[in-house]
Design an enzyme around this catalytic site. Sequence first.
Site, mmCIF file in Angstrom:
data_model
loop_
_atom_site.group_PDB
_atom_site.id
_atom_site.type_symbol
_atom_site.label_atom_id
_atom_site.label_comp_id
_atom_site.label_asym_id
_atom_site.label_seq_id
_atom_site.Cartn_x
_atom_site.Cartn_y
_atom_site.Cartn_z
ATOM 1 C CB CYS A 141 -0.948 0.009 1.199
ATOM 2 S SG CYS A 141 -2.227 -1.266 1.146
ATOM 3 C CB ALA A 142 4.128 2.169 1.371
#
Length: 349
Positions: A141-142
């Site tokens: 997700c980063a």
Amino acid sequence: MHTAALVSLATSVPPHTFLQKDVLAAAWDVFGSRFPDFERFASIFTNTGIVKRHGVKPFEWYLEPRGWPERTAAFLEGAEALFVEVAGKALANAGLAATDIDTVVTVCSTGIATPSLDARVARRIGFRSDVARVPVFGLGCAGGASGLSIASRLAQARPGSNVLLVAVELCSLALRHDELTKANIVAVSLFGDGAAAVILRAGDGGATRIEQCGEHLWPDTTDVMGWSVDPQGFGVILRRTIPEFVAQNLKPALLQILGRMQLSLDDIDQFICHPGGAKVIQALETTLKLDQGTLEHERQVIADYGNMSSPTVLFILERARARGLPPRSLLTALGPGFTASCVSLRHAA
């Protein structure tokens, strides 16, 4: 030193739309009789803030157990199609041809492709034979924020060159029928598929510039989020309550990152955050001392698309740009590691 500027930004989703209420009904059919705790966890579906999501396969495809070969075939077909579509949109928005791209950064953590996706679609898109390719795996997700950071530094290193960032994730393919765990139910309730593309260039201006970038890696947190791997495919790891972790740990990390940028929280006019879910958005507003409802773009994107992992924060950036950016924004995302990735944006009206 020239800083990289956003030349264009585009987003895409696959053609199949899933309403959250239909996903919940199907989850009852798949898990209800086999997972005694499912009734207790079913409320997760209504608490995510999600109304609908998108997937690369028709709804019925997900109702049968799938193994590595089927998941990989679906990944290659779906990810390549989304890559071509979203990159084409970004090129059209920039008034560029594929031959104008000098470097391609591809961010993806939801499937394995060797050769990488950029190589697989190079002929279809029309990349030059000397295009530099930078595939990036494992950021989860980063990846949207970290990918933007990587792409901006590559653009800054070669002023005048065009750098294409493509973040594509097919989270839906990680649905597991055999994992009767809360983590798997959370994944089923939350994740969708999507892609985003950004073209960056340094040296010739641009309304929105990448000012600075920073990351924070918390030690001994590899069990917070990630994948396990077995003969069936990827299995989601969510070992801790992410909203609580965000509320307790994000602000000190942001203060350190901003300190290295010689900035403070008071210097930030707008936050653009990856929304893990409705509770994470609430935790972000609380820890950043934002008025309830401030992160409206985050709530809208999660409602319309679910959590698409790395592209999600770029979907939010797209909406924020359309509304009009203030002088300084901070784009943030959290992902496996456990990591916070930040990009400060300067915008000239």
